[in-house]
Write an enzyme that holds these catalytic residues in place. Structure first.
Site, short mmCIF file in Angstrom:
data_model
loop_
_atom_site.label_atom_id
_atom_site.label_comp_id
_atom_site.label_asym_id
_atom_site.label_seq_id
_atom_site.Cartn_x
_atom_site.Cartn_y
_atom_site.Cartn_z
CB ALA A 157 -84.86 43.32 56.57
CE1 TYR A 158 -93.41 43.00 55.82
CE2 TYR A 158 -93.63 41.03 56.66
CZ TYR A 158 -94.25 42.66 55.82
OH TYR A 158 -95.65 42.80 55.79
CB ALA A 159 -89.24 40.50 61.43
CB SER B 166 -88.75 47.43 58.76
OG SER B 166 -89.92 46.21 57.98
CE LYS B 167 -94.89 45.77 57.75
NZ LYS B 167 -95.66 47.70 57.38
#
Length: 260
Positions: free
Chosen positions: A167-169, A171-172
């Protein structure tokens, strides 16, 4: 809106002539954002320290800059709220006369395997990392003066693909796409737009929830065999914001000590 002075501290005196360069740093109360704010102040920028919470830490960042002979104010703004972001830029212009450098360091991280992630956490993460980035760079695109720089933050995990970071990657990855497109949309404006993508860096955001074994394993991955520090990343930000970095535009700078 600007934070009120804490008890026992007088309000700042009336400002003098506007400084030549003004930097606005979101997420400037701690971690990489705070170190970047201090580094830009050392280069002569007046600094607006943006924070969503932790007003005491934001004021402490301002105090450090002022103690070093710089000029700074703290302003609270939720980057996911476009009206608050516009007010953040309004405060910078009212206090210092304009904005030359925008460093969008505010971010959120939720780690879990894709199959297990709570979608409420996904929505919260995307509100800060994607919507927040869009709201900040939208205002930056409208207001940064010629000769200025916009710096966003991605992560080297976009390429490294560590499990648990889906999820974090993701978004980035959106931040990287937005950054590269904005650089091209600002053709003719004399404003650079780049993303910095740190690798494992010793911040509270990164260290939270990790045991010593995990931290040691990640620290051993770069050929330099250590975690990055906020100071390492702040130097990259300062370079991109400086005259020396003017020919770097529309790029993602992977500041990770050589992890491949």
């Amino acid at each position: 809106m600007p934070l009120p002075p804490p008890p026992g501290r007088a309000a700042p005196a009336a400002r003098s002539s506007a400084p030549s360069r003004v930097a606005l740093v979101t997420g400037g109360s701690r971690g990489i954002g705070r170190r970047a704010a201090g580094r830009l102040a050392a280069d002569g920028h007046a600094v607006v320290v943006g924070c969503a919470g932790r007003p005491d830490e934001a004021e402490a960042a301002v105090t450090e800059i002022v103690a070093g002979g710089g000029r700074a104010i703290a302003v609270r703004a939720d980057v996911g709220d476009e009206h608050a972001v516009a007010a953040l830029f309004d405060a910078a212009e009212a206090e210092f006369g304009g904005v030359d450098v925008v460093v969008h360091a505010a971010g959120r991280m939720h780690l879990a395997p894709v199959a297990e992630l709570d979608l409420a956490d996904l929505d919260e993460l995307h509100r800060t990392n994607i919507r927040g980035t869009f709201a900040v760079v939208q205002q930056a695109a409208r207001r940064v003066r010629p000769g200025g720089a916009i710096v966003t933050f991605s992560t080297s995990v976009v390429g490294l693909a560590f499990p648990g970071y889906g999820a974090y990657a993701a978004s980035k990855g959106a931040v990287e796409a937005l950054t590269l497109i904005l650089a091209r949309e600002l053709r003719g404006r004399d404003v650079t737009v780049n993303a910095v993508a740190p690798g494992p860096t010793a911040t509270a955001l990164f260290l939270d929830g990790k045991d010593e074994e995990t931290i040691a394993r990640l620290a051993a991955q770069p050929p330099l065999e250590r975690l990055g520090t906020p100071a390492d990343i702040a130097e990259v930000v300062a370079f991109l914001a400086s005259p020396a970095g003017r020919w770097i535009n529309g790029q993602v700078v992977r500041a990770n000590g050589g992890i491949i």
